[in-house]
Design an enzyme around this catalytic site. Structure first.
Site, PDB file in Angstrom:
ATOM      1  N   ASN A 165      -9.621  -8.370   2.213  1.00 32.41           N
ATOM      2  CA  ASN A 165      -8.390  -8.895   2.805  1.00 32.41           C
ATOM      3  C   ASN A 165      -7.361  -7.773   2.823  1.00 32.41           C
ATOM      4  O   ASN A 165      -6.808  -7.413   1.787  1.00 32.41           O
ATOM      5  CB  ASN A 165      -7.883 -10.083   1.981  1.00 32.41           C
ATOM      6  CG  ASN A 165      -6.574 -10.634   2.506  1.00 32.41           C
ATOM      7  OD1 ASN A 165      -6.172 -10.340   3.634  1.00 32.41           O
ATOM      8  ND2 ASN A 165      -5.887 -11.430   1.697  1.00 32.41           N
ATOM      9  N   TRP A 166      -7.118  -7.233   4.002  1.00 39.45           N
ATOM     10  CA  TRP A 166      -6.247  -6.067   4.114  1.00 39.45           C
ATOM     11  C   TRP A 166      -4.762  -6.410   4.084  1.00 39.45           C
ATOM     12  O   TRP A 166      -3.923  -5.512   4.038  1.00 39.45           O
ATOM     13  CB  TRP A 166      -6.569  -5.301   5.398  1.00 39.45           C
ATOM     14  CG  TRP A 166      -7.906  -4.621   5.354  1.00 39.45           C
ATOM     15  CD1 TRP A 166      -8.759  -4.531   4.277  1.00 39.45           C
ATOM     16  CD2 TRP A 166      -8.548  -3.926   6.426  1.00 39.45           C
ATOM     17  NE1 TRP A 166      -9.880  -3.831   4.617  1.00 39.45           N
ATOM     18  CE2 TRP A 166      -9.789  -3.443   5.941  1.00 39.45           C
ATOM     19  CE3 TRP A 166      -8.210  -3.674   7.749  1.00 39.45           C
ATOM     20  CZ2 TRP A 166     -10.677  -2.715   6.730  1.00 39.45           C
ATOM     21  CZ3 TRP A 166      -9.095  -2.956   8.545  1.00 39.45           C
ATOM     22  CH2 TRP A 166     -10.311  -2.473   8.037  1.00 39.45           C
ATOM     23  N   LYS A 167      -4.436  -7.672   4.171  1.00 35.92           N
ATOM     24  CA  LYS A 167      -3.029  -8.113   4.144  1.00 35.92           C
ATOM     25  C   LYS A 167      -2.239  -7.330   5.202  1.00 35.92           C
ATOM     26  O   LYS A 167      -2.742  -7.095   6.298  1.00 35.92           O
ATOM     27  CB  LYS A 167      -2.474  -7.985   2.729  1.00 35.92           C
ATOM     28  CG  LYS A 167      -3.351  -8.724   1.705  1.00 35.92           C
ATOM     29  CD  LYS A 167      -2.780  -8.732   0.317  1.00 35.92           C
ATOM     30  CE  LYS A 167      -3.730  -9.482  -0.622  1.00 35.92           C
ATOM     31  NZ  LYS A 167      -3.185  -9.595  -1.989  1.00 35.92           N
TER      32      LYS A 167
ATOM     33  N   HIS B 116      -4.106 -18.794   1.506  1.00 35.21           N
ATOM     34  CA  HIS B 116      -3.910 -17.732   0.518  1.00 35.21           C
ATOM     35  C   HIS B 116      -2.605 -17.950  -0.233  1.00 35.21           C
ATOM     36  O   HIS B 116      -1.625 -18.449   0.325  1.00 35.21           O
ATOM     37  CB  HIS B 116      -3.912 -16.363   1.198  1.00 35.21           C
ATOM     38  CG  HIS B 116      -4.028 -15.218   0.241  1.00 35.21           C
ATOM     39  ND1 HIS B 116      -2.947 -14.714  -0.443  1.00 35.21           N
ATOM     40  CD2 HIS B 116      -5.110 -14.495  -0.173  1.00 35.21           C
ATOM     41  CE1 HIS B 116      -3.350 -13.723  -1.225  1.00 35.21           C
ATOM     42  NE2 HIS B 116      -4.652 -13.573  -1.081  1.00 35.21           N
TER      43      HIS B 116
ATOM     44  N   GLU C 294      -8.851 -17.641  -6.716  1.00 31.26           N
ATOM     45  CA  GLU C 294      -7.997 -16.502  -7.033  1.00 31.26           C
ATOM     46  C   GLU C 294      -6.870 -16.954  -7.959  1.00 31.26           C
ATOM     47  O   GLU C 294      -5.859 -17.489  -7.490  1.00 31.26           O
ATOM     48  CB  GLU C 294      -7.391 -15.901  -5.759  1.00 31.26           C
ATOM     49  CG  GLU C 294      -8.395 -15.284  -4.812  1.00 31.26           C
ATOM     50  CD  GLU C 294      -7.704 -14.459  -3.729  1.00 31.26           C
ATOM     51  OE1 GLU C 294      -7.948 -13.254  -3.683  1.00 31.26           O
ATOM     52  OE2 GLU C 294      -6.909 -15.016  -2.961  1.00 31.26           O
TER      53      GLU C 294
ATOM     54  N   GLY D 185      -3.035  -8.843  -7.348  1.00 30.09           N
ATOM     55  CA  GLY D 185      -2.180  -7.666  -7.225  1.00 30.09           C
ATOM     56  C   GLY D 185      -1.566  -7.185  -8.519  1.00 30.09           C
ATOM     57  O   GLY D 185      -0.697  -6.320  -8.507  1.00 30.09           O
TER      58      GLY D 185
ATOM     59  N   SER E 114      -7.673  -8.861  -8.348  1.00 29.76           N
ATOM     60  CA  SER E 114      -7.820  -7.528  -8.947  1.00 29.76           C
ATOM     61  C   SER E 114      -9.275  -7.124  -9.155  1.00 29.76           C
ATOM     62  O   SER E 114      -9.626  -6.468 -10.135  1.00 29.76           O
ATOM     63  CB  SER E 114      -7.034  -7.445 -10.266  1.00 29.76           C
ATOM     64  OG  SER E 114      -5.652  -7.633 -10.040  1.00 29.76           O
TER      65      SER E 114
END
EC number: 5.3.1.1
Length: 244
Positions: free
Chosen positions: A9-11, A93, A160, A166, A206
């Protein structure tokens, strides 16, 4: 056997040149993987990446609106994604929930629209620090309300924990495995044992090339939704080599 996944997931990262370069470098690697591998770039890069992506990679959107068309500034509908050949999307998300105030009711509408249109959906769920694990059952119940068992075949769940996204912190393999086992029990309660045993449930939070191997050996974990660590091609290839 459940399908295994590794999804990056590149956001809101990468310009188009870097995104294209990443895909080209990945596709130069001729290894065969036992897991399905995917990437989720920003909306504006989907069309260009779709032109060059091969069957070795799945292309995901990071979100999809349930409205087919209309006066909804700033959104992209599931039908518009399908129109450009994108048939996979992340939904729910935690960053969508946090920054855009998405409720489980909105997520439910997105899930229903996408699944009914035969899109594959990764539904993200997770508890905040201090929340009871039972929160996940409430969230699942609300998000999956009205979602018939016949639609579940295209659903993947990503667990998640919010405190791990993050932050550099990750759940221990044992805790992640047990929580996903509990999620399967919740799915069993909502549907049946067959659905619970066959739905793929991923871990995210993470995950990187240093810890993926220890997580990957856990029986209940069917793959990974990876954020920051998926941005560098070297790291992503290493995760694919170790896991997939």
């Amino acid at each position: 056997m459940r399908t295994r996944y590794l999804i990056g997931n590149w956001k809101t990262n990468k310009n188009l040149k870097d995104a294209v370069s990443f895909v080209e470098q990945f596709q130069q690697n001729k290894l065969n993987y036992n897991a399905k591998i995917g990437i989720a770039p920003v909306y504006v890069h989907l069309t260009e990446i779709k032109k060059i992506i091969s069957d070795s990679l799945l292309l995901f959107a990071q979100d999809a609106n349930f409205i087919e068309s209309g006066s909804y500034t700033g959104t992209v509908s599931f039908t518009q994604l399908q129109d450009i050949g994108v048939n996979n999307s992340i939904i729910g998300h935690s960053e969508r929930r946090k920054y855009y105030n998405e409720t489980s009711a909105v997520i439910n509408q997105k899930l229903f629209a996408c699944l009914k249109a035969s899109m594959q959906v990764v539904l993200c769920i997770g508890e905040a620090l201090g929340q009871e694990i039972s929160f996940l059952k409430t969230d699942l119940t609300n998000c999956l309300d009205t979602i018939d068992k016949s639609l579940i075949k295209n659903l993947v769940i990503a667990y998640e924990p919010l405190w791990a996204i993050g932050t550099g912190k990750t759940a221990t393999p044992e805790v992640a495995n047990q929580t996903i086992k509990t999620i399967r029990e919740y799915i069993n309660d909502l549907y049946d044992e067959n659905v619970a045993n066959n739905i793929s449930i991923l871990y995210g939070g993470s995950v990187d090339h240093n810890n993926i191997q220890k997580l990957a050996i856990m029986e209940q974990i069917d793959g990974f939704l990876v954020g920051k660590a998926s941005l560098e091609i070297k790291n992503f290839l290493e995760m694919a080599r170790v896991y997939a």
